[in-house]
Enzyme design. Structure first.
Site, PDB file in Angstrom:
ATOM      1  N   HIS A  83       0.891  19.131 -32.009  1.00  0.00           N
ATOM      2  CA  HIS A  83       0.131  18.988 -33.189  1.00  0.00           C
ATOM      3  C   HIS A  83      -1.432  19.552 -32.656  1.00  0.00           C
ATOM      4  O   HIS A  83      -1.655  19.969 -31.558  1.00  0.00           O
ATOM      5  CB  HIS A  83      -0.019  17.661 -33.772  1.00  0.00           C
ATOM      6  CG  HIS A  83      -0.481  16.410 -32.311  1.00  0.00           C
ATOM      7  ND1 HIS A  83       0.383  16.337 -31.549  1.00  0.00           N
ATOM      8  CD2 HIS A  83      -1.571  15.781 -32.308  1.00  0.00           C
ATOM      9  CE1 HIS A  83      -0.161  15.427 -30.654  1.00  0.00           C
ATOM     10  NE2 HIS A  83      -1.292  15.212 -31.235  1.00  0.00           N
ATOM     11  N   HIS A  85      -4.298  18.106 -32.180  1.00  0.00           N
ATOM     12  CA  HIS A  85      -5.602  17.154 -31.702  1.00  0.00           C
ATOM     13  C   HIS A  85      -5.991  17.826 -30.189  1.00  0.00           C
ATOM     14  O   HIS A  85      -5.143  18.562 -29.603  1.00  0.00           O
ATOM     15  CB  HIS A  85      -4.685  15.738 -31.084  1.00  0.00           C
ATOM     16  CG  HIS A  85      -4.930  14.871 -32.168  1.00  0.00           C
ATOM     17  ND1 HIS A  85      -4.239  13.529 -32.312  1.00  0.00           N
ATOM     18  CD2 HIS A  85      -5.650  14.678 -33.407  1.00  0.00           C
ATOM     19  CE1 HIS A  85      -4.128  13.090 -33.420  1.00  0.00           C
ATOM     20  NE2 HIS A  85      -5.239  13.630 -34.033  1.00  0.00           N
ATOM     21  N   ASP A  87      -6.336  16.743 -27.052  1.00  0.00           N
ATOM     22  CA  ASP A  87      -5.537  16.393 -26.002  1.00  0.00           C
ATOM     23  C   ASP A  87      -4.088  17.120 -25.851  1.00  0.00           C
ATOM     24  O   ASP A  87      -3.326  17.143 -25.001  1.00  0.00           O
ATOM     25  CB  ASP A  87      -5.427  15.029 -25.609  1.00  0.00           C
ATOM     26  CG  ASP A  87      -4.763  14.394 -26.841  1.00  0.00           C
ATOM     27  OD1 ASP A  87      -4.794  14.914 -27.760  1.00  0.00           O
ATOM     28  OD2 ASP A  87      -4.005  13.387 -26.589  1.00  0.00           O
ATOM     29  N   HIS A 442       0.644   5.910 -33.072  1.00  0.00           N
ATOM     30  CA  HIS A 442       1.620   6.120 -31.960  1.00  0.00           C
ATOM     31  C   HIS A 442       2.700   4.951 -32.080  1.00  0.00           C
ATOM     32  O   HIS A 442       2.487   3.918 -32.707  1.00  0.00           O
ATOM     33  CB  HIS A 442       1.092   6.022 -30.596  1.00  0.00           C
ATOM     34  CG  HIS A 442       0.090   7.052 -30.321  1.00  0.00           C
ATOM     35  ND1 HIS A 442       0.681   8.290 -29.706  1.00  0.00           N
ATOM     36  CD2 HIS A 442      -1.009   7.348 -30.467  1.00  0.00           C
ATOM     37  CE1 HIS A 442      -0.372   9.201 -29.498  1.00  0.00           C
ATOM     38  NE2 HIS A 442      -1.420   8.706 -29.991  1.00  0.00           N
ATOM     39  N   HIS A 464       2.771  11.153 -21.238  1.00  0.00           N
ATOM     40  CA  HIS A 464       1.704  10.946 -22.324  1.00  0.00           C
ATOM     41  C   HIS A 464       1.707   9.166 -22.253  1.00  0.00           C
ATOM     42  O   HIS A 464       1.923   8.531 -22.967  1.00  0.00           O
ATOM     43  CB  HIS A 464       2.113  11.573 -23.622  1.00  0.00           C
ATOM     44  CG  HIS A 464       0.796  11.212 -24.463  1.00  0.00           C
ATOM     45  ND1 HIS A 464       0.290   9.938 -25.139  1.00  0.00           N
ATOM     46  CD2 HIS A 464      -0.253  12.034 -24.878  1.00  0.00           C
ATOM     47  CE1 HIS A 464      -0.712  10.155 -25.814  1.00  0.00           C
ATOM     48  NE2 HIS A 464      -0.907  11.635 -25.935  1.00  0.00           N
TER      49      HIS A 464
END
Length: 850
Positions: A83, A85, A87, A442, A464
């Site tokens: 995705h 983002h 990070d 999440h 992660h």
């Protein structure tokens, strides 16, 4: 007191050695025991896949990048971005522009559309930052130059790249977020990225792929085993906190990522404001340079969202049509109470308001500037709605510090210099309230564990997540093994820690083409069909060409290669010609038979030939007077070893022809060596020099020159063989024979001298008295010698020149008696050794005495 376990009970069973090619290699370049700069490498069967390429939001410059120097990026075949983002995707321009990466990059269409604007805005914000320590690792030009290299794919579609199959599935984290199913050589790896299983207002929640047996699961562990508060309670608590700050005359700062959870929060706020008119006097701002651009992306991809947003889209569209508004208005992303704020220059900071500003970690940008402006007032409040990474300002605010460092503005009222005389460090007092409500999209601990159990992969790799959260989840998963028959292996490797997991797979080849028409063997017939069983129980052997394509093997006949494998075959016919000046066809055949055994005579067309006798009686072949077509002058043709054809022409030319391959080439070289040496070979010269008899009777058949050997020649060859084994000085003939035991028959047999002595004894008594004087020992010795002479004579009549052979090696001695090849030796080992050598010698010299 607990008893101590024995070491044997703790010892692990020895594992079989594993081929390195059968090992899955996993390496974290980032995102291992941390949240931020996610980047993972998986390598199997020579194929390499990189998962994500992010930056750490708490660091600047090269320190924010994954550890790219620890891996050769030129070997990566495919790079998958889950995705948009920061990070997970922010270091992609660096990989494409600054490294030796040569693979292909894939992401979903929505991710690519938002990624372009998000990274571009991130670079511009970094350029305008007042932090002297910040440095950019790539420019906006690098980003725009590498953007066309990205390939967009759809959900639930399978793509094959360099024998790697990838299939994206909705992840539910943000718009366009994907989980990837990766298949390499039959090994199925499932990478979740950041995913959510919670039903929200616009995204499709993540689901386990149906009908797929996953071997390795790579999943996030962001929240460890923590559980989220139910969604309705969280929304109620969030709105209570926001309205409480507004009621006391303050301003609400909600730091969010520009895209992702911000859209979900906007839907919640717009819906609440529509139901509560008393708060509609307070404006809601969405402060982001990307707001307008990226909201167009959200409006474009309504079709990839959940049923709730589609229903809202239909309702708004119907309302718009009934009210007569223009087309394109009234969609689910056309908010009624949300105002887009492009920059703070147009913002009138008067009265209460709700401000959603990016970035979510409060490191810089609009959200950091508003924090520094509103932090000194106790009326204001900051509400953290996403996950806060260690080392960021968002994480520090949750600890409610008394003051914060000024980064975006240094001349704010109330700011003062930090301790230690650091002129660059300006501190701002923090009096605003800080609250946290998790809307991070999440999975929590319960959802993550249920998802892992549903996937049921034998190997789970956690990424992660901070160390303590990851270790708690790992311990929880391992504790579940107590009730399982098949234990699950759980790994949580650190950054740059190489993980190798063996995966042995059976190699199965599919038989296609003509070979597939061969009936199956008995074992297969028993289980494969109900017809009569074949009578033969012998194992069935199939010969063909094994073709491997995309890790799939097929067995086929060579003639099927074009149809089933798209390959063509070429047969190379090799020919070699040489001229022999003296050797004839008989000598050539004799030489080939002596080297290769029997040769097959081919039915070649022979020309008319005349037999002409020379003066010395030799015969030779001559061509007839009539002309013959070219190529029809072949006298004879032979097939050697079933592959090399030898043709002899009347001109004395010899032609060799064979199908070129490694085996046939070697046989052809051997035939050439025989032909080139046949005219100078001593055996061939001797044979060809023999005169033919001047008679019309048939010639006697050729006999082997070694078929009639004298006993002395055979004994010499035997000794020569033994000397080669035991040494020349260690082998000697035995002169004295081995005497058989005495018997009445043996005693009756006497020599002629003994008969003469007996007759003389009868004649006179005086001679008898004289013979009595002879001692018994002399009489025994004479009798022994007579027996030995008789035994030697008997052996010679049998063709045995010597009674035996003596072999001495060091202190060991063995006797070999040639009549029955008996070996006498005190040492058993040496005796067996000599017996084996003698038996081999007899085979070589055989028939030895026949």
């Amino acid at each position: 007191m607990a008893s101590k376990r024995k070491a044997s009970a703790m010892a692990t069973e020895p594992e079989e050695p594993v081929d390195p090619a059968d090992e899955l290699m996993f390496l974290n370049l980032g995102g291992g025991n941390e949240v931020g700069r996610s980047c993972h490498i998986i390598q199997y069967k020579g194929k390499t896949v990189m998962l994500d390429a992010g930056q750490h939001p708490a660091y600047d410059g090269l320190a924010a990048l994954p550890f790219f120097d620890d891996f050769d990026l030129s070997t990566v075949d495919v790079l998958l971005i889950s995705h948009f983002h920061i990070d997970h995707a922010a270091s992609l321009p660096y990989v494409l522009a600054k490294t030796n990466f040569r693979g292909r990059v894939f992401m979903t269409h929505a991710t690519k559309a938002i990624y372009k604007w998000l990274i571009q805005d991130s670079v511009r914000v970094g350029n305008t930052s007042s932090n002297p320590q910040s440095s950019l690792v790539y420019t906006e030009e690098d980003h725009l130059k590498t953007f066309p290299m990205i390939e967009a794919i759809d959900y639930n579609t399978t793509h094959t790249i360099s024998s790697i199959r990838i299939t994206p599935y909705p992840a539910g984290h943000v718009l366009g977020a994907a989980m990837f199913l990766i298949e390499i050589a039959g090994l199925k790896i499932f990478f979740t990225g950041d995913y959510s299983r919670e039903e929200d207002r616009h995204l499709i929640s993540a689901k386990v792929p149906k009908g797929v047996k996953i071997d390795v699961l790579i999943t996030e562990s962001t929240y460890g085993i923590a559980s989220h508060i139910p969604r309705p309670e969280r929304e109620q608590a969030l709105m209570k906190s926001i309205t409480g700050i507004l009621n006391r005359g303050g301003r609400v700062l909600m730091p969010v990522f520009a895209l992702g959870r911000a859209q979900e929060l906007l839907l919640i706020l717009d819906e609440y404001w529509g139901k509560h008119a008393e708060y509609q006097k307070y404006p809601i701002y969405y402060a982001s340079n990307l707001a307008r651009k990226c909201m167009l992306v959200y409006q474009t991809y309504v079709g990839s969202m959940n049923d709730n947003i589609k229903r809202l889209f239909r309702e708004r569209l119907a309302e718009s049509e009934s009210s007569g508004d223009g087309a394109g208005k009234g969609g689910p992303w056309d908010f009624r109470f949300i105002r887009s704020l492009k920059s703070l220059d147009r913002f009138e900071d008067v009265g209460g308001c709700v401000m959603l500003a990016s970035p979510g970690m409060l490191q810089n940008g609009v959200s950091r500037e508003l924090l520094e402006r509103w932090a000194p007032s106790e009326k204001n409040g900051v509400i953290i709605t996403g996950y806060s990474v260690e080392g960021t300002m968002a994480k520090q605010l949750l600890q409610e510090p008394e003051q914060i460092q000024a980064v975006m503005s240094r001349n704010i009222a109330g700011a003062r210099r930090g301790p230690g005389g650091d002129a660059e460090k300006v501190m701002i007092p923090r009096r605003c309230t800080v609250q946290e409500f998790s809307f991070a999209a999440h999975v929590d601990g319960v959802e993550n564990r249920e998802f892992i159990e549903e996937v049921a992969a034998p190997v789970v790799i956690l990424v992660h997540g901070e160390v303590h959260n990851m270790m708690r989840l790992k311990s929880k998963l391992l504790s579940l093994n107590a009730t399982k028959e098949h234990k699950v292996k759980v790994f949580s490797p650190r950054n740059c820690e190489e993980l190798r997991i063996p995966f042995k797979t059976d190699k199965v080849a599919k038989v296609v083409g003509k070979l597939a028409s061969i009936p199956p063997s008995l074992k297969e017939a028993k289980t494969g069909h109900d017809g009569p069983l074949p009578s033969s129980t012998e194992p069935q052997l199939i010969t063909g060409v094994l073709v491997q394509n995309d890790f799939k093997m097929s067995l086929m006949a060579p003639e099927d290669l074009r149809e089933y494998a798209g390959l063509t075959t070429t047969t190379i016919a090799c020919k070699q010609r040489l001229k022999l000046s003296a050797a004839g066809i008989d000598l050539i055949k004799w030489g080939l038979e002596g080297t290769f055994g029997a040769v097959e005579e081919l039915p070649e067309v022979k020309p008319k030939l005349e037999i002409v006798k020379s003066e010395n009686g030799d015969t030779k072949m001559e061509e007839a007077d009539e002309e013959l077509p070219h190529g029809d002058d072949v006298v004879a043709a032979y097939l050697v070893m079933g592959c090399v054809t030898v043709r002899y022409r009347a001109s004395g030319e010899v032609e060799l022809e064979w199908e070129g391959n490694m085996l046939n080439d070697g046989i052809a070289d051997a035939v050439m060596a025989v032909l080139l040496g046949i005219e100078s070979s001593p055996a061939a010269v001797k044979r060809s020099a023999t005169k033919n008899p001047h008679t019309h009777s048939p010639l006697p058949a050729d006999k082997n020159p070694h078929s009639h050997l004298t006993p002395e020649d055979r004994f010499f060859r035997l000794c020569m063989f033994l000397e080669a084994q035991f040494g020349q000085d260690n082998v000697s003939p035995i002169v004295e024979p081995k005497l058989p035991p005495l018997s009445p028959t043996t005693k009756a047999i006497t020599s002629p001298s003994e008969e003469t002595a007996k007759s003389s004894d009868v004649k006179s008594d005086a001679d008898a008295d004289a013979s009595m004087d002879v001692s018994e020992e002399d009489e025994d010795e004479q009798q022994l010698k007579a027996r030995e002479r008789a035994e030697v004579e008997r052996l010679e009549r049998m063709g045995i020149p010597k009674p035996g052979v003596r072999i001495k090696v060091d202190k060991m001695e063995a006797k070999v008696w040639l009549e029955d090849l008996e070996v006498e030796c005190a040492n058993k080992i040496f005796r067996e050794r000599v017996r084996a050598v003698v038996e081999r010698a007899v085979e070589v010299v055989a028939p030895l005495w026949g």
